[in-house]
Design a protein around this motif. Structure first.
Motif, PDB file in Angstrom:
ATOM      1  N   ASP A  24       0.862  -1.186   0.000  1.00  0.00           N
ATOM      2  CA  ASP A  24       0.000   0.000   0.000  1.00  0.00           C
ATOM      3  C   ASP A  24       0.898   1.236   0.000  1.00  0.00           C
ATOM      4  O   ASP A  24       2.121   1.151   0.016  1.00  0.00           O
ATOM      5  N   GLU A  25       0.310   2.389  -0.031  1.00  0.00           N
ATOM      6  CA  GLU A  25       1.064   3.639  -0.165  1.00  0.00           C
ATOM      7  C   GLU A  25       2.039   3.857   0.999  1.00  0.00           C
ATOM      8  O   GLU A  25       3.182   4.271   0.788  1.00  0.00           O
ATOM      9  N   ASP A  26       1.611   3.584   2.224  1.00  0.00           N
ATOM     10  CA  ASP A  26       2.482   3.766   3.390  1.00  0.00           C
ATOM     11  C   ASP A  26       3.651   2.794   3.382  1.00  0.00           C
ATOM     12  O   ASP A  26       4.790   3.162   3.666  1.00  0.00           O
ATOM     13  N   GLU A  27       3.378   1.530   3.053  1.00  0.00           N
ATOM     14  CA  GLU A  27       4.443   0.530   2.990  1.00  0.00           C
ATOM     15  C   GLU A  27       5.458   0.867   1.897  1.00  0.00           C
ATOM     16  O   GLU A  27       6.657   0.722   2.089  1.00  0.00           O
ATOM     17  N   MET A  28       4.974   1.333   0.762  1.00  0.00           N
ATOM     18  CA  MET A  28       5.866   1.703  -0.336  1.00  0.00           C
ATOM     19  C   MET A  28       6.747   2.875   0.059  1.00  0.00           C
ATOM     20  O   MET A  28       7.947   2.892  -0.222  1.00  0.00           O
ATOM     21  N   TYR A  29       6.192   3.850   0.743  1.00  0.00           N
ATOM     22  CA  TYR A  29       6.982   4.988   1.205  1.00  0.00           C
ATOM     23  C   TYR A  29       8.082   4.531   2.165  1.00  0.00           C
ATOM     24  O   TYR A  29       9.237   4.928   2.022  1.00  0.00           O
ATOM     25  N   ARG A  30       7.733   3.700   3.144  1.00  0.00           N
ATOM     26  CA  ARG A  30       8.739   3.189   4.092  1.00  0.00           C
ATOM     27  C   ARG A  30       9.812   2.384   3.380  1.00  0.00           C
ATOM     28  O   ARG A  30      10.994   2.493   3.685  1.00  0.00           O
ATOM     29  N   PHE A  31       9.402   1.561   2.422  1.00  0.00           N
ATOM     30  CA  PHE A  31      10.355   0.737   1.687  1.00  0.00           C
ATOM     31  C   PHE A  31      11.321   1.593   0.872  1.00  0.00           C
ATOM     32  O   PHE A  31      12.527   1.379   0.887  1.00  0.00           O
ATOM     33  N   LEU A  32      10.803   2.589   0.176  1.00  0.00           N
ATOM     34  CA  LEU A  32      11.653   3.426  -0.675  1.00  0.00           C
ATOM     35  C   LEU A  32      12.497   4.414   0.114  1.00  0.00           C
ATOM     36  O   LEU A  32      13.572   4.815  -0.342  1.00  0.00           O
ATOM     37  N   SER A  33      12.060   4.822   1.281  1.00  0.00           N
ATOM     38  CA  SER A  33      12.806   5.814   2.053  1.00  0.00           C
ATOM     39  C   SER A  33      13.783   5.191   3.047  1.00  0.00           C
ATOM     40  O   SER A  33      14.554   5.901   3.673  1.00  0.00           O
ATOM     41  N   SER A  34      13.774   3.871   3.182  1.00  0.00           N
ATOM     42  CA  SER A  34      14.671   3.201   4.120  1.00  0.00           C
ATOM     43  C   SER A  34      15.948   2.756   3.424  1.00  0.00           C
ATOM     44  O   SER A  34      16.006   2.639   2.206  1.00  0.00           O
ATOM     45  N   ASN A  35      16.959   2.503   4.226  1.00  0.00           N
ATOM     46  CA  ASN A  35      18.238   2.041   3.701  1.00  0.00           C
ATOM     47  C   ASN A  35      18.422   0.569   4.049  1.00  0.00           C
ATOM     48  O   ASN A  35      19.223   0.207   4.890  1.00  0.00           O
ATOM     49  N   TYR A  36      17.668  -0.281   3.370  1.00  0.00           N
ATOM     50  CA  TYR A  36      17.777  -1.710   3.595  1.00  0.00           C
ATOM     51  C   TYR A  36      19.041  -2.242   2.933  1.00  0.00           C
ATOM     52  O   TYR A  36      19.374  -1.864   1.816  1.00  0.00           O
ATOM     53  N   LYS A  37      19.743  -3.144   3.621  1.00  0.00           N
ATOM     54  CA  LYS A  37      20.866  -3.834   3.002  1.00  0.00           C
ATOM     55  C   LYS A  37      20.355  -5.001   2.171  1.00  0.00           C
ATOM     56  O   LYS A  37      20.952  -5.369   1.180  1.00  0.00           O
ATOM     57  N   GLU A  38      19.256  -5.584   2.610  1.00  0.00           N
ATOM     58  CA  GLU A  38      18.600  -6.660   1.878  1.00  0.00           C
ATOM     59  C   GLU A  38      17.101  -6.401   1.874  1.00  0.00           C
ATOM     60  O   GLU A  38      16.561  -5.823   2.808  1.00  0.00           O
ATOM     61  N   CYS A  39      16.450  -6.861   0.855  1.00  0.00           N
ATOM     62  CA  CYS A  39      15.013  -6.651   0.730  1.00  0.00           C
ATOM     63  C   CYS A  39      14.268  -7.428   1.819  1.00  0.00           C
ATOM     64  O   CYS A  39      14.454  -8.630   1.971  1.00  0.00           O
ATOM     65  N   PRO A  40      13.402  -6.760   2.582  1.00  0.00           N
ATOM     66  CA  PRO A  40      12.653  -7.451   3.634  1.00  0.00           C
ATOM     67  C   PRO A  40      11.569  -8.368   3.074  1.00  0.00           C
ATOM     68  O   PRO A  40      11.013  -9.194   3.793  1.00  0.00           O
ATOM     69  N   TYR A  41      11.278  -8.257   1.790  1.00  0.00           N
ATOM     70  CA  TYR A  41      10.232  -9.061   1.165  1.00  0.00           C
ATOM     71  C   TYR A  41      10.804 -10.213   0.347  1.00  0.00           C
ATOM     72  O   TYR A  41      10.069 -10.918  -0.327  1.00  0.00           O
ATOM     73  N   PHE A  42      12.119 -10.428   0.421  1.00  0.00           N
ATOM     74  CA  PHE A  42      12.745 -11.496  -0.351  1.00  0.00           C
ATOM     75  C   PHE A  42      12.223 -12.855   0.094  1.00  0.00           C
ATOM     76  O   PHE A  42      12.130 -13.154   1.276  1.00  0.00           O
ATOM     77  N   LYS A  43      11.874 -13.656  -0.872  1.00  0.00           N
ATOM     78  CA  LYS A  43      11.405 -15.022  -0.628  1.00  0.00           C
ATOM     79  C   LYS A  43      12.105 -15.904  -1.656  1.00  0.00           C
ATOM     80  O   LYS A  43      11.951 -15.697  -2.863  1.00  0.00           O
ATOM     81  N   SER A  44      12.878 -16.836  -1.182  1.00  0.00           N
ATOM     82  CA  SER A  44      13.675 -17.662  -2.082  1.00  0.00           C
ATOM     83  C   SER A  44      12.798 -18.385  -3.094  1.00  0.00           C
ATOM     84  O   SER A  44      11.815 -19.022  -2.742  1.00  0.00           O
ATOM     85  N   GLY A  45      13.189 -18.283  -4.347  1.00  0.00           N
ATOM     86  CA  GLY A  45      12.476 -18.976  -5.412  1.00  0.00           C
ATOM     87  C   GLY A  45      13.071 -20.342  -5.679  1.00  0.00           C
ATOM     88  O   GLY A  45      12.647 -21.050  -6.584  1.00  0.00           O
TER      89      GLY A  45
END
Length: 57
Positions: free
Chosen positions: A26-47
């Motif tokens: 959603d809009e709030d989650e996207m803002y937090r995701f784009l404005s944060s400095n993640y070293k790894e994606c918190p939504y990564f799920k091994s394929g």
């Protein structure tokens, strides 16, 4: 850093002929995701479907 190429959420769109992240934020989650400095994606799920099997060996 883990590449998006190995993520189960990285899907190919045949209509646009490109890959995209399939996470529905959603809009709030996207803002937090784009404005944060993640070293790894918190939504990564091994394929890798065989990761569990290799772990058991």
């Amino acid at each position: 850093m883990i590449s998006c190429d190995y993520c189960a959420n990285y899907a190919y769109d045949e209509e646009d002929e490109c890959y995209y992240c399939d996470i529905n934020l959603d809009e709030d989650e996207m803002y937090r995701f784009l404005s944060s400095n993640y070293k790894e994606c918190p939504y990564f799920k091994s394929g890798d479907e065989y990761a569990v099997v290799r772990h058991q060996i």
